[in-house]
Design an enzyme around this catalytic site. Structure first.
Site, PDB file in Angstrom:
ATOM      1  N   LYS A   1      -8.486  -9.753  -6.221  1.00 47.86           N
ATOM      2  CA  LYS A   1      -7.109  -9.624  -6.687  1.00 47.86           C
ATOM      3  C   LYS A   1      -6.504 -10.991  -6.958  1.00 47.86           C
ATOM      4  O   LYS A   1      -6.906 -12.009  -6.383  1.00 47.86           O
ATOM      5  CB  LYS A   1      -6.276  -8.874  -5.655  1.00 47.86           C
ATOM      6  CG  LYS A   1      -6.252  -9.525  -4.278  1.00 47.86           C
ATOM      7  CD  LYS A   1      -5.587  -8.592  -3.278  1.00 47.86           C
ATOM      8  CE  LYS A   1      -5.734  -9.127  -1.849  1.00 47.86           C
ATOM      9  NZ  LYS A   1      -5.224  -8.166  -0.861  1.00 47.86           N
TER      10      LYS A   1
ATOM     11  N   ARG B   1       0.203   3.314  -6.237  1.00 48.97           N
ATOM     12  CA  ARG B   1       1.102   2.157  -6.234  1.00 48.97           C
ATOM     13  C   ARG B   1       1.500   1.861  -7.674  1.00 48.97           C
ATOM     14  O   ARG B   1       0.648   1.794  -8.557  1.00 48.97           O
ATOM     15  CB  ARG B   1       0.402   0.945  -5.628  1.00 48.97           C
ATOM     16  CG  ARG B   1       1.281  -0.287  -5.517  1.00 48.97           C
ATOM     17  CD  ARG B   1       0.474  -1.470  -4.999  1.00 48.97           C
ATOM     18  NE  ARG B   1       0.000  -1.248  -3.649  1.00 48.97           N
ATOM     19  CZ  ARG B   1      -1.114  -1.789  -3.156  1.00 48.97           C
ATOM     20  NH1 ARG B   1      -1.885  -2.541  -3.915  1.00 48.97           N
ATOM     21  NH2 ARG B   1      -1.458  -1.563  -1.915  1.00 48.97           N
TER      22      ARG B   1
ATOM     23  N   CYS C   1      -3.661  -5.297  10.617  1.00 42.76           N
ATOM     24  CA  CYS C   1      -4.967  -5.934  10.486  1.00 42.76           C
ATOM     25  C   CYS C   1      -4.765  -7.340   9.934  1.00 42.76           C
ATOM     26  O   CYS C   1      -3.656  -7.695   9.523  1.00 42.76           O
ATOM     27  CB  CYS C   1      -5.899  -5.102   9.597  1.00 42.76           C
ATOM     28  SG  CYS C   1      -5.707  -5.405   7.821  1.00 42.76           S
TER      29      CYS C   1
ATOM     30  N   LYS D   1      -2.586 -12.822  -7.538  1.00 37.01           N
ATOM     31  CA  LYS D   1      -1.155 -12.583  -7.373  1.00 37.01           C
ATOM     32  C   LYS D   1      -0.330 -13.717  -7.963  1.00 37.01           C
ATOM     33  O   LYS D   1      -0.622 -14.888  -7.727  1.00 37.01           O
ATOM     34  CB  LYS D   1      -0.825 -12.393  -5.887  1.00 37.01           C
ATOM     35  CG  LYS D   1      -1.512 -11.166  -5.292  1.00 37.01           C
ATOM     36  CD  LYS D   1      -1.153 -10.950  -3.835  1.00 37.01           C
ATOM     37  CE  LYS D   1      -1.774  -9.661  -3.309  1.00 37.01           C
ATOM     38  NZ  LYS D   1      -1.446  -9.428  -1.885  1.00 37.01           N
TER      39      LYS D   1
ATOM     40  N   CYS E   1       3.555  -3.726   7.441  1.00 33.83           N
ATOM     41  CA  CYS E   1       2.705  -2.967   6.517  1.00 33.83           C
ATOM     42  C   CYS E   1       2.641  -1.513   6.986  1.00 33.83           C
ATOM     43  O   CYS E   1       3.008  -1.210   8.121  1.00 33.83           O
ATOM     44  CB  CYS E   1       1.303  -3.583   6.464  1.00 33.83           C
ATOM     45  SG  CYS E   1       0.357  -3.353   7.984  1.00 33.83           S
TER      46      CYS E   1
ATOM     47  N   CYS F   1      -0.813  -7.967   4.680  1.00 35.03           N
ATOM     48  CA  CYS F   1      -0.037  -7.404   3.565  1.00 35.03           C
ATOM     49  C   CYS F   1       1.464  -7.625   3.706  1.00 35.03           C
ATOM     50  O   CYS F   1       2.169  -7.662   2.705  1.00 35.03           O
ATOM     51  CB  CYS F   1      -0.348  -5.914   3.414  1.00 35.03           C
ATOM     52  SG  CYS F   1      -2.037  -5.588   2.846  1.00 35.03           S
TER      53      CYS F   1
ATOM     54  N   ARG G   1      -2.210  -8.569 -10.129  1.00 32.84           N
ATOM     55  CA  ARG G   1      -1.381  -7.533  -9.525  1.00 32.84           C
ATOM     56  C   ARG G   1       0.051  -7.631 -10.056  1.00 32.84           C
ATOM     57  O   ARG G   1       0.324  -8.344 -11.018  1.00 32.84           O
ATOM     58  CB  ARG G   1      -1.412  -7.684  -8.000  1.00 32.84           C
ATOM     59  CG  ARG G   1      -2.818  -7.558  -7.381  1.00 32.84           C
ATOM     60  CD  ARG G   1      -3.386  -6.150  -7.492  1.00 32.84           C
ATOM     61  NE  ARG G   1      -4.665  -5.997  -6.819  1.00 32.84           N
ATOM     62  CZ  ARG G   1      -4.843  -5.727  -5.535  1.00 32.84           C
ATOM     63  NH1 ARG G   1      -3.796  -5.597  -4.738  1.00 32.84           N
ATOM     64  NH2 ARG G   1      -6.051  -5.580  -5.042  1.00 32.84           N
TER      65      ARG G   1
ATOM     66  N   CYS H   1      -3.840   3.819   6.446  1.00 33.19           N
ATOM     67  CA  CYS H   1      -4.637   2.675   5.992  1.00 33.19           C
ATOM     68  C   CYS H   1      -5.956   2.618   6.751  1.00 33.19           C
ATOM     69  O   CYS H   1      -5.964   2.557   7.992  1.00 33.19           O
ATOM     70  CB  CYS H   1      -3.871   1.373   6.190  1.00 33.19           C
ATOM     71  SG  CYS H   1      -4.834  -0.075   5.685  1.00 33.19           S
TER      72      CYS H   1
END
Length: 689
Positions: free
Chosen positions: A280, A129, A544, A282, A498, A548, A198, A504
């Site tokens: 993470k 990514r 899930c 953001k 996603c 995302c 991120r 994944c």
């Protein structure tokens, strides 16, 4: 949008000894080195150094028991700043890397994956990514990514919901070649994953407007401020050679400032230490009204505030947003960011740093399910959080300025940049660039030497287009299936999914592979209950509960909760300012119409003027909506005068069906679009007579 917090309450909190935090003293002294038994302390190898621990909370004078920490925290601590054992694992002949290295390679911008469609022995590969603040992609980098997808990936590029590329299918032996190629072509993957800041979002539109330019400059500066400094990324992939542009002096000054105890003294990572962040982090930056960045879903949201002359003067700051949750655990939840305060523009980097450091020192490190900033703020409350941040900031926050209502802006189609040039926003279903579309984009971007921007809605913008190029570029794009937005189903314009299956490891249901058929089913229900083609709702699907594709902000969100089974979330709004709520669990994929039909039928008949589907569901309430679903027996049959027979012969149908498949539609849908566009053009013509 306003907030109010009394100065009396704030000052009393600061004076409260329970809230006061001790000043941070940086690295422990040499006599308190924590040595891990697995490390050879006599080795001079850089891969097995002394494990110097930069504590994640200020040192206390009293002796206390070692706090419980997750396995990932131990891995980070013993990694020599995200190097070991990844550096050794990359040299082995195995197609995969071990558990510790899997955690560390995330900081380098990569996840280890395997094809879950295959049975038997696992076929390991890596997803890379990129890190693209504001979604900016130079021409050289786009062309390099396009080549890498064919040479080392699965032949596709994926645009993410955070304005970056994902490159799937890279095998371990090619990782260094791919990483170094990205770095040498003005790109980076550093910090695109892992427990640190991120990619920083900002509106992708390349407007030559003061507030947009200032928002993008601020996003770039925040990204630079919070970028790792210890060099582990360049050591690993380009043998220590740094390909970095000089950062603005104000960024360097803000990072080095330790007047309020924010930094690890003499550490290679002055902000992060050895432990980095608990999870993470953001950040999004935008301007008033423009919510193309889903501002309130971020840990930290920053909004430019202008003075009466339209000059940027400061920022409203919002904190505590986040999408991830865990099924059947009510203690985990999606959350919207809330107002923290306003700061003048010259203070923004210091305020951002203070917020990050507060999370660094107080976010939970024992259980990663609860390690995001939203849980710290939920636990403390915004007043206590503000008072602690103010100690690291060294100033009081002012009250947030009132802002106008938010709007979602897609920036699809042709627009004036404001500098004499044009830009063109192109819709990409689920962000997946492949096949003829990929070839066509390559041709246009290479031929006209265009830079591009990636949007938070998984679309792409071609920038700096001379007016004389508009006609030939439009022709080439149309031939490649990249259509003007008026030819794209309105449902597709705002939909997101996603990647989910097959790569994944967290996915428990389909998302990207399933959304085309689900959107067609939504459109079919719209037609059945009498909703117009021009009407739309925000549909988002994830495989899930990690969220995302931000399904918890959707008007109709599907979250995988089992094989071919989804939770349905309702109540988000088109401008992305309201969070959805869980409506139903364990709805089987084949039974979605039993829920969609009554919901859309009653929205069509019971809504108020211009009331969005999300606002309608919130007004009626879930108890009433569930009653309508349970008692549903089907819509009233439509009048026969609407039953148009579109095709009179097989040859016409087959020709139309062939054209429709190029646009991922059926013949009936395409024919109806042609008819609607023709009628609209006739009506427009009459209006000009």
């Amino acid at each position: 949008m306003t907030t109010s917090f009394g100065t009396a309450n704030t000052s009393s909190l600061v004076k409260d000894p329970k809230v006061q935090i001790q000043r941070f003293h940086g690295l422990r002294s040499s006599h308190s080195l924590l040595l891990d038994k697995t490390v050879n302390v006599f080795s001079l190898s850089p891969s097995k150094p002394f494990a110097i621990r930069a504590v994640s909370t200020p040192l206390k004078t009293e002796i206390a028991a070692e706090p419980k920490r997750s396995k990932v925290e131990i891995i980070k601590e013993n990694s020599n700043y995200i190097r070991y054992p990844l550096n050794e694992e990359l040299l082995t002949d195995a197609p995969n890397i071990n558990e510790s290295a899997v955690q560390l390679i995330k900081f380098h911008g990569s996840y280890q994956q395997y094809d879950r469609d295959e049975r038997g022995q696992r076929s390991y590969s890596f997803m890379l990514r990129t890190k693209n603040p504001c979604g900016k992609v130079p021409n050289q980098l786009y062309l390099a990514m396009d080549d890498l997808a064919d040479q080392f990936g699965i032949g596709t590029l994926r645009l993410t919901t955070r304005q970056t590329f994902q490159l799937h299918g890279v095998v371990k032996k090619d990782l260094k070649t791919v990483m170094s190629t990205i770095i040498k072509n003005m790109g980076s993957t550093l910090g695109a994953c892992g427990d640190l800041n991120r990619n920083v979002l900002a509106p992708a539109a390349p407007f030559a407007k003061k507030d947009y330019l200032f928002a993008q400059e601020t996003a770039d500066n925040i990204a630079a401020l919070l970028s790792p400094q210890s060099g582990f990324y360049y050591d690993m992939w380009v043998d220590g050679e740094k390909f970095m542009t000089a950062e603005p002096p104000e960024v360097t000054k803000a990072r080095n400032d330790n007047s309020h105890g924010t930094n690890f003294v003499d550490s290679p990572e002055p902000i992060y230490g050895t432990q980095f962040l608990p999870r993470k982090f953001k950040v999004a930056v935008t301007v008033p009204t423009d919510n193309s960045v889903d501002l309130l879903t971020n840990d930290l949201g920053v909004v430019v505030v202008n003075d009466e002359n339209g000059e940027p003067k400061g920022f409203n700051i919002y904190v505590g947003g986040g999408m991830g949750r865990t099924h059947r655990m009510e203690t985990t939840f999606p959350r919207l960011a809330e107002p923290l305060g306003y700061v003048p523009k010259e203070d923004i980097l210091y305020a951002v740093k203070a917020i990050v450091v507060t999370q660094r020192d107080n976010g939970r490190r024992d259980d990663r399910k609860y390690s995001r900033l939203k849980y710290l703020i939920s636990s403390w409350g915004i007043e206590k959080f503000r008072s602690v941040v103010e100690q690291y900031y060294g100033k009081k926050f002012q009250e947030c300025h009132e802002l106008p209502e938010w709007e979602f802006k897609s920036y699809l189609g042709w627009h004036e940049q404001g500098d004499g040039n044009l830009f063109c926003g192109l819709h990409v279903d689920s962000g997946r660039i492949k096949g003829v579309m990929k070839t066509t984009l390559r041709e246009v971007i290479e031929k006209y030497n265009l830079s591009v921007r990636l949007t938070p809605n998984q679309n792409i913008i071609l920038c700096d287009i001379h007016r004389a190029w508009k006609r030939p570029i439009t022709t080439i794009l149309a031939q490649g299936g990249l259509l003007q937005p008026r030819y794209v189903d309105p449902l597709n314009i705002t939909a997101m999914a996603c990647p989910a299956m097959p790569l994944c490891p967290l996915a428990i249901a389909e998302a990207e592979r399933g959304i085309p058929s689900i959107l067609k089913r939504v459109r079919a229900v719209f037609d059945k209950v009498g909703l117009k083609y021009s009407e739309s709702i925000v549909v988002r699907i994830t495989g899930c509960p990690n969220g995302c594709a931000r399904p918890y902000m959707a008007e109709f969100g599907l979250v995988g909760d089992g094989p071919n089974s989804y939770q349905i979330w309702l109540g988000g709004t088109p401008n992305q300012s309201t969070i959805a709520q869980s409506f139903m669990n364990k709805v089987k994929l084949q039974e979605l119409e039993k829920v969609m039909e009554p919901l859309f039928y009653y929205w069509k008949r019971k809504r108020q003027t211009k009331e969005s589907f999300g606002a309608f569901t919130n007004r009626l309430g879930f108890e009433k909506l569930k009653e309508l679903v349970e008692k549903w027996e089907g819509p009233l049959p439509p009048s026969s005068r609407y039953n148009l027979k579109l095709f009179t012969d097989r040859d016409t149908y087959e020709a139309m069906d062939g054209l429709a498949k190029l646009q991922d539609k059926n013949a009936h849908q395409l024919a109806m679009e042609v008819i609607r566009n023709y009628v609209a053009s006739q009506e427009n013509g009459k209006s000009h007579e």
